[in-house]
Scaffold this active site. Structure first.
Site, PDB file in Angstrom:
ATOM      1  N   LYS A  81       0.821  -1.212   0.000  1.00 19.70           N
ATOM      2  CA  LYS A  81       0.000   0.000   0.000  1.00 19.70           C
ATOM      3  C   LYS A  81       0.857   1.264   0.000  1.00 19.70           C
ATOM      4  CE  LYS A  81      -0.881   0.481   4.996  1.00 19.70           C
ATOM      5  NZ  LYS A  81      -0.433   1.872   5.147  1.00 19.70           N
ATOM      6  N   ASP A  82       2.159   1.144   0.310  1.00 19.49           N
ATOM      7  CA  ASP A  82       3.059   2.299   0.284  1.00 19.49           C
ATOM      8  C   ASP A  82       3.776   2.466  -1.050  1.00 19.49           C
ATOM      9  OD1 ASP A  82       2.476   2.924   2.927  1.00 19.49           O
ATOM     10  OD2 ASP A  82       4.119   1.707   3.708  1.00 19.49           O
ATOM     11  N   ARG A 133      -8.345   8.313   3.194  1.00 16.39           N
ATOM     12  CA  ARG A 133      -9.263   7.192   2.925  1.00 16.39           C
ATOM     13  C   ARG A 133      -9.944   6.751   4.210  1.00 16.39           C
ATOM     14  NH1 ARG A 133      -8.893   1.974   4.064  1.00 16.39           N
ATOM     15  NH2 ARG A 133      -6.742   2.264   4.774  1.00 16.39           N
ATOM     16  N   ARG A 134      -9.152   6.538   5.267  1.00 16.98           N
ATOM     17  CA  ARG A 134      -9.735   6.133   6.544  1.00 16.98           C
ATOM     18  C   ARG A 134     -10.613   7.230   7.121  1.00 16.98           C
ATOM     19  NH1 ARG A 134      -4.023   3.502   8.477  1.00 16.98           N
ATOM     20  NH2 ARG A 134      -4.400   1.378   7.711  1.00 16.98           N
ATOM     21  N   ARG A 151       0.850  10.714  12.738  1.00 21.55           N
ATOM     22  CA  ARG A 151       1.973  10.139  12.003  1.00 21.55           C
ATOM     23  C   ARG A 151       2.800   9.275  12.934  1.00 21.55           C
ATOM     24  NH1 ARG A 151       4.572  12.545   8.065  1.00 21.55           N
ATOM     25  NH2 ARG A 151       5.531  10.500   7.957  1.00 21.55           N
ATOM     26  N   ARG A 157       2.050   5.369  17.109  1.00 22.40           N
ATOM     27  CA  ARG A 157       0.615   5.659  16.973  1.00 22.40           C
ATOM     28  C   ARG A 157      -0.190   5.026  18.100  1.00 22.40           C
ATOM     29  NH1 ARG A 157      -0.758   4.057  11.056  1.00 22.40           N
ATOM     30  NH2 ARG A 157       1.249   2.971  11.106  1.00 22.40           N
ATOM     31  N   CYS A 244      -0.812   7.506  -3.791  1.00 21.05           N
ATOM     32  CA  CYS A 244      -1.033   6.841  -2.514  1.00 21.05           C
ATOM     33  C   CYS A 244      -1.586   7.809  -1.481  1.00 21.05           C
ATOM     34  CB  CYS A 244       0.249   6.184  -2.018  1.00 21.05           C
ATOM     35  SG  CYS A 244       1.581   7.332  -1.678  1.00 21.05           S
TER      36      CYS A 244
END
Length: 332
Positions: A81-82, A133-134, A151, A157, A244
């Protein structure tokens, strides 16, 4: 045989992924020596600004790809996904490991311990995420929640989610599970509420284009089903030019026939994709399912599904929803 050198970011999760590839290669090729070299990327260094403010392309991959092209490492390992949908000239995606859980997960701080779903998030609760997106999909389910920029690596996190500035956070379930932190998951978010990022849960291997030695070594550990699905998801990302950093989700997977069907019954490829406005108020979705005759046909069928989804999303106005993201940025 000279040692194979893997380049990776230095976070605990990135090292887990690189070592998973290294272990698979050692097991598949007796006597193969594999070394892991860590690199600090731009996305790792700059933690005081949202991703959108520091650029869109290759924030977690460029420094690794520079070493790859210089010959300092033989391959790079990434969270798919990155990885940008377009790779630099001279680089090629040569394989992926079997995919893990693609879902996002809700993590709760001490002031939100009772929440077991996005609907349970109380009004005004600050939910940490660096992903548009989230954030958009959270707001689509619960407009009273407050997505708040966050971040850092997984440990950072989790610590922030339990601190004074947040009531919780949304992270990838796969990363939490890989690090043995699944006990921190308050709720796994269903895909129909939060469609994953293209490639989420998959680990990819990048090498120099045309490096036959590396390709032959990686061929022994590749998962073709994962590749068929993730490559098609990335086709959607590339076609919509979301990068992305866009509020875009896409998930393609194999599904068995209905419960109770014979063991040799038809299998299916299923697709869910969505593009949202930043506030979650507008959403264009595509949901498709097609019979799949076998693994040999899966790659082509997945790409066909992706193309059909692209047309449906564009027809529904996806480009207009993505335009503010293209102008200002946002994180996937």
């Amino acid at each position: 045989m000279s040692a194979l050198v893997i380049g990776t970011r230095g976070s605990a999760l990135a090292l887990w992924q690189a070592n998973a590839v290294a272990s698979a290669l050692r097991e598949a090729h007796e006597g193969l020596r594999v070394e892991v070299r860590t690199v600090t990327t731009t996305g790792d260094r700059v933690l005081d600004r949202p991703l959108a403010d520091i650029g869109d392309k290759g924030l977690f991959t460029k420094e690794l790809e520079d070493l790859l092209l210089d010959g300092a490492v033989d391959l790079c390992v990434h969270s798919m996904k990155d990885l940008p949908s377009q790779l630099p000239a001279g680089c090629a995606l040569v394989g992926m490991l079997p995919r893990a859980d693609v879902r996002d997960a809700l993590v709760c701080g001490p002031r939100m311990q009772g929440a077991r779903s996005l609907a349970d998030v109380p009004a005004g609760a600050r939910i940490g995420t660096g992903s548009a997106r989230r954030a958009a999909q959270l707001l689509a389910v619960n407009s009273q929640a407050v997505p708040t920029p966050m971040r850092g690596n997984v440990d950072t996190r989790l610590r922030k989610a339990a601190g004074l500035d947040y009531e919780g956070a949304i992270l990838a379930a796969a990363g939490l599970t890989r690090l043995g932190l699944q006990n921190r998951i308050a709720a796994l978010i269903p895909v129909d509420q939060m469609i994953p990022a293209p490639g989420q849960g998959a680990v990819g291997v990048e090498a120099r284009a045309g490096d036959e030695r590396v390709q032959s070594l990686v061929d022994a550990v590749r998962d073709r089903r994962t590749e068929a699905c993730v490559n098609a998801e990335r086709r959607i990302l590339a076609a919509l030019d979301g990068g992305c950093q866009a509020p875009l989700g896409a998930f393609i997977r194999f599904e068995d026939a209905d419960d109770g069907a014979a063991a040799d019954a038809e299998r299916f490829l299923a697709l869910d994709a969505a593009v949202l406005s930043a506030d979650g108020a507008q959403c264009v979705r595509a949901r498709l399912r097609r019979a799949c005759g076998g693994d040999a046909d899966a790659g082509a069928l997945a790409l066909d599904l992706a193309q059909e989804a692209i047309e449906l999303l564009l027809k529904g106005g996806a480009r207009q929803l993505l335009r503010p993201c293209a102008d200002q940025g946002g994180a996937r």
